[in-house]
Design a protein around this motif. Structure first.
Motif, short mmCIF file in Angstrom:
data_model
loop_
_atom_site.label_atom_id
_atom_site.label_comp_id
_atom_site.label_asym_id
_atom_site.label_seq_id
_atom_site.Cartn_x
_atom_site.Cartn_y
_atom_site.Cartn_z
N UNK A 122 0.84 -1.20 0.00
CA UNK A 122 0.00 0.00 0.00
C UNK A 122 0.87 1.24 0.00
N UNK A 123 0.50 2.26 -0.77
CA UNK A 123 1.26 3.51 -0.75
C UNK A 123 0.82 4.45 0.36
N UNK A 124 -0.36 4.17 0.97
CA UNK A 124 -0.90 5.06 1.99
C UNK A 124 -1.96 4.31 2.79
N UNK A 125 -1.80 4.27 4.11
CA UNK A 125 -2.69 3.48 4.96
C UNK A 125 -3.80 4.30 5.61
N UNK A 126 -3.71 5.63 5.54
CA UNK A 126 -4.66 6.50 6.21
C UNK A 126 -5.77 6.91 5.25
N UNK A 127 -7.01 6.82 5.71
CA UNK A 127 -8.14 7.25 4.89
C UNK A 127 -8.03 8.75 4.58
N UNK A 128 -8.24 9.09 3.32
CA UNK A 128 -8.24 10.48 2.88
C UNK A 128 -9.52 10.73 2.09
N UNK A 129 -9.76 11.98 1.76
CA UNK A 129 -10.93 12.29 0.93
C UNK A 129 -10.79 11.59 -0.43
N UNK A 130 -11.73 10.72 -0.76
CA UNK A 130 -11.69 10.00 -2.02
C UNK A 130 -10.74 8.82 -2.05
#
Length: 265
Positions: A122-130
């Motif tokens: 995964x490149x990013x584990x934190x939920x972001x907008x969209x």
């Protein structure tokens, strides 16, 4: 201290082979995570196994919070290993954050790599907008608080949750063993680096043929992430396998091998 010592590097497989496969583990494991996978490639490939710094007692002495404060530091270590062993055009197989570190290394030195295989990465584990990364900020803060409060108690709950496969508890036990082998302060530091990293823009610069292997049910890496990576990596191909949990190379080795082999050939 040599690079081989620092990363506990081992050379296996067919040393006369033209192709080299480098296996990189993820958080909470070490090179033993590939014990059911790597032998399937011994006949036709040179095989390189190593431990990321901080993964266990052997590598913990070389860990520094100042140095290892981003995944690029682990990418640099990968490049050190390839340079030390004079390896080029390698096939890089990386699990989770270990895979993302390999992707960053390949972006820096593209001619040193031929193909990448990223397993539940995964490149990013934190939920972001969209973007559904899998974790909220609040969830991560609670996770880090538990790690800091009682590391070994945290391991006891985290390992079976991430491994899944409750009908085969030996897999969670194996993961708990390698996770417990980490020094608690080092584990917390590395976990923060991984879970707070965001390389969504970086992977758009990965030029290599890249196989994205994703288990169907992974609490750490939602399906949304895999589709995002396939859309973002120029030559990314997504392959779902029928496995459960975040460590399919341990709990579903045969499925992982079957996914990798056609891509190599």
């Amino acid at each position: 201290m040599t690079i081989v010592t620092r990363n506990n590097v081992r050379l296996l497989g067919n040393q006369q082979a033209d192709k080299t496969v480098v296996f990189a583990h993820g958080f909470g494991t070490d090179q033993t995570a590939w014990s059911a996978i790597a032998p399937a490639f011994y006949d036709d490939h040179k095989v390189v196994l190593f431990d990321y710094v901080g993964a266990n007692e052997k590598t913990a002495p070389y860990f520094s919070q100042k140095k290892y404060k981003q995944l690029y530091s682990y990418a640099d270590d990968i490049l050190d290993i390839l340079e030390e062993l004079a390896l080029k055009d390698v096939i890089f197989v990386g699990h989770s954050a270990g895979g993302m570190s390999g992707a960053l290394a390949a972006i820096q030195e593209p001619t040193w790599f031929s193909k990448l295989i990223l397993l539940n990465s995964s490149p990013c584990y934190v939920n972001q907008e969209g973007y559904v990364g899998g974790f909220s900020q609040e969830t991560l803060e609670e996770l880090f608080s538990q790690m800091e409060g009682n590391f070994h108690s945290w391991v006891g709950g985290f390992a079976p949750m991430i491994m899944a496969n409750p009908d085969q508890p030996q897999f969670a036990s194996a993961f708990a063993k390698t996770l417990s082998a980490m020094r608690p302060d080092v584990a917390l530091s590395i976990a923060k680096v991984i879970f707070y990293s965001d390389h969504r823009n970086d992977i758009a610069r990965l030029p290599h043929p890249t196989l994205l292997i994703q288990g169907q049910k992974d609490i750490a890496v939602p399906v949304h992430v895999s589709h995002f990576m396939e859309k973002t990596i120029p030559n990314g191909v997504l392959s779902f396998i029928d496995t459960e949990g975040h460590l399919p190379h341990i709990s579903g080795a045969d499925e992982v091998i079957k996914a990798i082999k056609p891509f190599l050939n």
